[in-house]
Design a protein around this motif. Structure first.
Motif, PDB file in Angstrom:
ATOM      1  N   ASN A 137       0.869  -1.190   0.000  1.00 39.93           N
ATOM      2  CA  ASN A 137       0.000   0.000   0.000  1.00 39.93           C
ATOM      3  C   ASN A 137       0.902   1.234   0.000  1.00 39.93           C
ATOM      4  O   ASN A 137       1.499   1.567   1.012  1.00 39.93           O
ATOM      5  CB  ASN A 137      -0.894  -0.041   1.250  1.00 39.93           C
ATOM      6  CG  ASN A 137      -1.814   1.148   1.355  1.00 39.93           C
ATOM      7  OD1 ASN A 137      -1.830   2.023   0.496  1.00 39.93           O
ATOM      8  ND2 ASN A 137      -2.588   1.190   2.426  1.00 39.93           N
ATOM      9  N   SER A 138       0.994   1.889  -1.163  1.00 38.42           N
ATOM     10  CA  SER A 138       1.969   2.989  -1.287  1.00 38.42           C
ATOM     11  C   SER A 138       1.505   4.282  -0.613  1.00 38.42           C
ATOM     12  O   SER A 138       2.315   5.113  -0.233  1.00 38.42           O
ATOM     13  CB  SER A 138       2.294   3.263  -2.757  1.00 38.42           C
ATOM     14  OG  SER A 138       1.097   3.488  -3.459  1.00 38.42           O
ATOM     15  N   SER A 139       0.182   4.459  -0.473  1.00 39.66           N
ATOM     16  CA  SER A 139      -0.287   5.690   0.196  1.00 39.66           C
ATOM     17  C   SER A 139      -1.281   5.349   1.302  1.00 39.66           C
ATOM     18  O   SER A 139      -2.499   5.462   1.120  1.00 39.66           O
ATOM     19  CB  SER A 139      -0.904   6.651  -0.819  1.00 39.66           C
ATOM     20  OG  SER A 139      -1.873   5.966  -1.588  1.00 39.66           O
ATOM     21  N   PRO A 140      -0.750   4.874   2.439  1.00 35.71           N
ATOM     22  CA  PRO A 140      -1.652   4.467   3.534  1.00 35.71           C
ATOM     23  C   PRO A 140      -2.401   5.643   4.158  1.00 35.71           C
ATOM     24  O   PRO A 140      -1.845   6.735   4.283  1.00 35.71           O
ATOM     25  CB  PRO A 140      -0.707   3.824   4.549  1.00 35.71           C
ATOM     26  CG  PRO A 140       0.657   4.298   4.213  1.00 35.71           C
ATOM     27  CD  PRO A 140       0.664   4.689   2.771  1.00 35.71           C
ATOM     28  N   SER A 141      -3.646   5.401   4.520  1.00 31.63           N
ATOM     29  CA  SER A 141      -4.426   6.422   5.239  1.00 31.63           C
ATOM     30  C   SER A 141      -4.091   6.320   6.731  1.00 31.63           C
ATOM     31  O   SER A 141      -3.429   5.373   7.160  1.00 31.63           O
ATOM     32  CB  SER A 141      -5.919   6.150   5.034  1.00 31.63           C
ATOM     33  OG  SER A 141      -6.292   4.985   5.753  1.00 31.63           O
ATOM     34  N   VAL A 142      -4.593   7.265   7.512  1.00 33.48           N
ATOM     35  CA  VAL A 142      -4.337   7.199   8.966  1.00 33.48           C
ATOM     36  C   VAL A 142      -4.997   5.958   9.576  1.00 33.48           C
ATOM     37  O   VAL A 142      -4.542   5.446  10.587  1.00 33.48           O
ATOM     38  CB  VAL A 142      -4.795   8.476   9.715  1.00 33.48           C
ATOM     39  CG1 VAL A 142      -3.825   9.603   9.517  1.00 33.48           C
ATOM     40  CG2 VAL A 142      -6.192   8.887   9.349  1.00 33.48           C
ATOM     41  N   SER A 143      -6.056   5.452   8.939  1.00 34.20           N
ATOM     42  CA  SER A 143      -6.719   4.237   9.441  1.00 34.20           C
ATOM     43  C   SER A 143      -5.920   2.977   9.132  1.00 34.20           C
ATOM     44  O   SER A 143      -6.038   1.971   9.823  1.00 34.20           O
ATOM     45  CB  SER A 143      -8.112   4.093   8.833  1.00 34.20           C
ATOM     46  OG  SER A 143      -8.977   5.058   9.373  1.00 34.20           O
ATOM     47  N   ASP A 144      -5.097   3.018   8.049  1.00 37.21           N
ATOM     48  CA  ASP A 144      -4.285   1.849   7.678  1.00 37.21           C
ATOM     49  C   ASP A 144      -3.117   1.656   8.639  1.00 37.21           C
ATOM     50  O   ASP A 144      -2.583   0.554   8.773  1.00 37.21           O
ATOM     51  CB  ASP A 144      -3.703   2.008   6.264  1.00 37.21           C
ATOM     52  CG  ASP A 144      -4.776   2.011   5.184  1.00 37.21           C
ATOM     53  OD1 ASP A 144      -5.795   1.337   5.384  1.00 37.21           O
ATOM     54  OD2 ASP A 144      -4.581   2.687   4.157  1.00 37.21           O
ATOM     55  N   ARG A 145      -2.701   2.748   9.267  1.00 35.23           N
ATOM     56  CA  ARG A 145      -1.536   2.677  10.150  1.00 35.23           C
ATOM     57  C   ARG A 145      -1.877   1.964  11.460  1.00 35.23           C
ATOM     58  O   ARG A 145      -3.030   1.888  11.856  1.00 35.23           O
ATOM     59  CB  ARG A 145      -1.025   4.094  10.436  1.00 35.23           C
ATOM     60  CG  ARG A 145      -0.419   4.721   9.196  1.00 35.23           C
ATOM     61  CD  ARG A 145      -0.135   6.182   9.368  1.00 35.23           C
ATOM     62  NE  ARG A 145       0.869   6.434  10.401  1.00 35.23           N
ATOM     63  CZ  ARG A 145       1.500   7.594  10.533  1.00 35.23           C
ATOM     64  NH1 ARG A 145       1.260   8.584   9.709  1.00 35.23           N
ATOM     65  NH2 ARG A 145       2.383   7.767  11.485  1.00 35.23           N
ATOM     66  N   VAL A 146      -0.846   1.457  12.106  1.00 34.09           N
ATOM     67  CA  VAL A 146      -1.031   0.797  13.409  1.00 34.09           C
ATOM     68  C   VAL A 146      -1.025   1.883  14.489  1.00 34.09           C
ATOM     69  O   VAL A 146      -0.175   2.772  14.484  1.00 34.09           O
ATOM     70  CB  VAL A 146       0.092  -0.237  13.651  1.00 34.09           C
ATOM     71  CG1 VAL A 146       0.107  -0.706  15.109  1.00 34.09           C
ATOM     72  CG2 VAL A 146      -0.087  -1.427  12.708  1.00 34.09           C
ATOM     73  N   HIS A 147      -1.978   1.791  15.410  1.00 33.95           N
ATOM     74  CA  HIS A 147      -2.100   2.809  16.466  1.00 33.95           C
ATOM     75  C   HIS A 147      -1.601   2.317  17.813  1.00 33.95           C
ATOM     76  O   HIS A 147      -1.343   3.120  18.700  1.00 33.95           O
ATOM     77  CB  HIS A 147      -3.556   3.272  16.564  1.00 33.95           C
ATOM     78  CG  HIS A 147      -4.104   3.731  15.247  1.00 33.95           C
ATOM     79  ND1 HIS A 147      -5.176   3.137  14.628  1.00 33.95           N
ATOM     80  CD2 HIS A 147      -3.672   4.711  14.415  1.00 33.95           C
ATOM     81  CE1 HIS A 147      -5.399   3.746  13.466  1.00 33.95           C
ATOM     82  NE2 HIS A 147      -4.499   4.688  13.310  1.00 33.95           N
ATOM     83  N   ILE A 148      -1.490   1.007  17.958  1.00 33.83           N
ATOM     84  CA  ILE A 148      -0.878   0.450  19.178  1.00 33.83           C
ATOM     85  C   ILE A 148      -0.300  -0.926  18.864  1.00 33.83           C
ATOM     86  O   ILE A 148      -0.916  -1.714  18.144  1.00 33.83           O
ATOM     87  CB  ILE A 148      -1.879   0.385  20.371  1.00 33.83           C
ATOM     88  CG1 ILE A 148      -1.198  -0.270  21.581  1.00 33.83           C
ATOM     89  CG2 ILE A 148      -3.186  -0.314  20.011  1.00 33.83           C
ATOM     90  CD1 ILE A 148      -1.753   0.092  22.913  1.00 33.83           C
TER      91      ILE A 148
END
Length: 265
Positions: A137-148
Motif C-alpha cells: 500500500n503505497s499511500s496508507p491512510s491514517v486508518s491503515d496505520r497501526v495505532h498500538i
C-alpha cells in the motif's frame, strides 16, 4: 483489578460506547506480535467472545503449538456490534509468529506499522514485501496505520531465544521511533501458577507471576505498568466473569492508548 459483575458491566459499557477522537479514523488498529503459540489468535477470539456474550471461533486459533506459525496471512479482524453491518471502531491484526528461520521478517512488521501492508498479504520468511508487490500500500491512510503495538508472550515459555528476542526488540524500536504506544500481555497465567489456576483473582498476588513480569520487562524494556496478565479462552465452553474482566481491562487500555496516538496523527 476490581472484580465482580458490576465492574465487568462498566467496562463493557465503556467499550460499547467507544468512538475514536480523530474523526478521520474508522477504527483503532491494534497489531499483535510475538512468538509462535503465545496466544495472539486466541486473544482475538477471547475479545470476540466477551463482546458477543458467547463462545466464538473468529480468528481460528491453532490448538497445536508446533514450531510452525498458524497465521500466515496479514488479516484484519473486525468485531461485530449489535445491528446488521455494524462493527466496533477497533480492529486487530495478527501476524505470523517470530520463529527463528521460518517466522515473519521484522521488515514486514515495520512496513505494517506504517500501514504499507494490504490485507491478504502472505508472509514470506525468505523475502520482505517490496514496493512493487500488489500487496504493498503505497499511500496508507491514517486508518491503515497501526495505532498500538501489543506483544503477546506465554508466561510458561522457557527463556526466550536470543534470535526471537532480537526480533522483538527491533519491532519495539521501530514502533518507538514512530511514537506508537506499546503494551505487553503475558498469557497462559493459569497454567503458570497453581494459585491463579485455583482462583483467577489471585493473579496480581502471585510472586511467581510478578517475577515473570519483571524478567519480561527487563529483557524487552517494557515498563511493568504496561505488562498485563491474561488468561485467554481456550478449553472453556461458557464465559467466565473473571476471565472477561481481565480481557476487558486489557482491551480498554489498548483502545485508550491507541486512541491517544491516533488523535495526534
Amino acid at each position: 483489578t476490581t472484580w465482580g459483575g458490576e465492574n465487568k458491566q462498566e467496562l463493557l459499557k465503556y467499550v460499547k460506547n467507544f468512538q475514536p477522537q480523530n474523526e478521520e479514523i474508522e477504527a483503532i488498529r491494534v497489531l499483535l506480535h510475538g512468538p509462535v503459540g503465545a496466544g495472539k489468535s486466541s486473544f482475538i477470539n477471547s475479545v470476540n467472545n466477551v463482546l458477543q456474550g458467547r463462545m466464538t471461533n473468529e480468528a481460528l486459533a491453532s490448538s497445536t503449538t508446533s514450531n510452525q506459525s498458524f497465521t500466515k496471512i496479514y488479516q484484519t479482524y473486525k468485531i461485530k456490534k449489535e445491528g446488521r453491518g455494524n462493527f466496533y471502531p477497533f480492529v486487530f491484526n495478527d501476524i505470523m509468529g517470530l520463529e527463528e528461520k521460518t517466522g515473519v521478517r521484522t521488515d514486514d512488521i515495520k512496513l505494517a506499522l506504517k500501514g504499507h501492508v494490504k490485507d491478504g498479504y502472505k508472509f514470506n520468511p525468505i523475502s520482505s514485501l517490496s514496493d512493487v508487490d500488489p500487496s504493498y500500500n503505497s499511500s496508507p491512510s491514517v486508518s491503515d496505520r497501526v495505532h498500538i503495538l501489543v506483544c503477546i508472550y506465554d508466561a510458561n515459555a522457557p527463556q526466550m531465544k536470543s534470535s526471537v528476542l532480537q526480533k522483538m526488540k527491533e519491532v519495539r524500536e521501530a514502533a518507538s521511533e514512530l511514537g506508537i504506544p506499546q503494551l505487553a500481555i503475558l498469557t497462559h497465567i493459569d497454567s503458570a501458577c497453581g494459585e491463579t489456576q485455583k482462583n483467577l483473582k489471585n493473579v496480581y498476588r502471585s510472586k511467581h507471576l510478578k517475577k515473570k513480569m519483571g524478567d519480561f520487562s527487563s529483557s524487552l524494556g517494557i515498563p511493568m505498568n504496561c505488562i498485563l496478565l491474561m488468561k485467554n479462552y481456550s478449553h472453556e465452553i461458557q464465559l467466565n466473569p473473571d476471565v472477561d474482566t481481565l480481557i476487558l481491562n486489557a482491551l480498554k487500555l489498548m483502545i485508550d492508548f491507541g486512541d491517544d496516538y491516533a488523535e495526534k496523527l
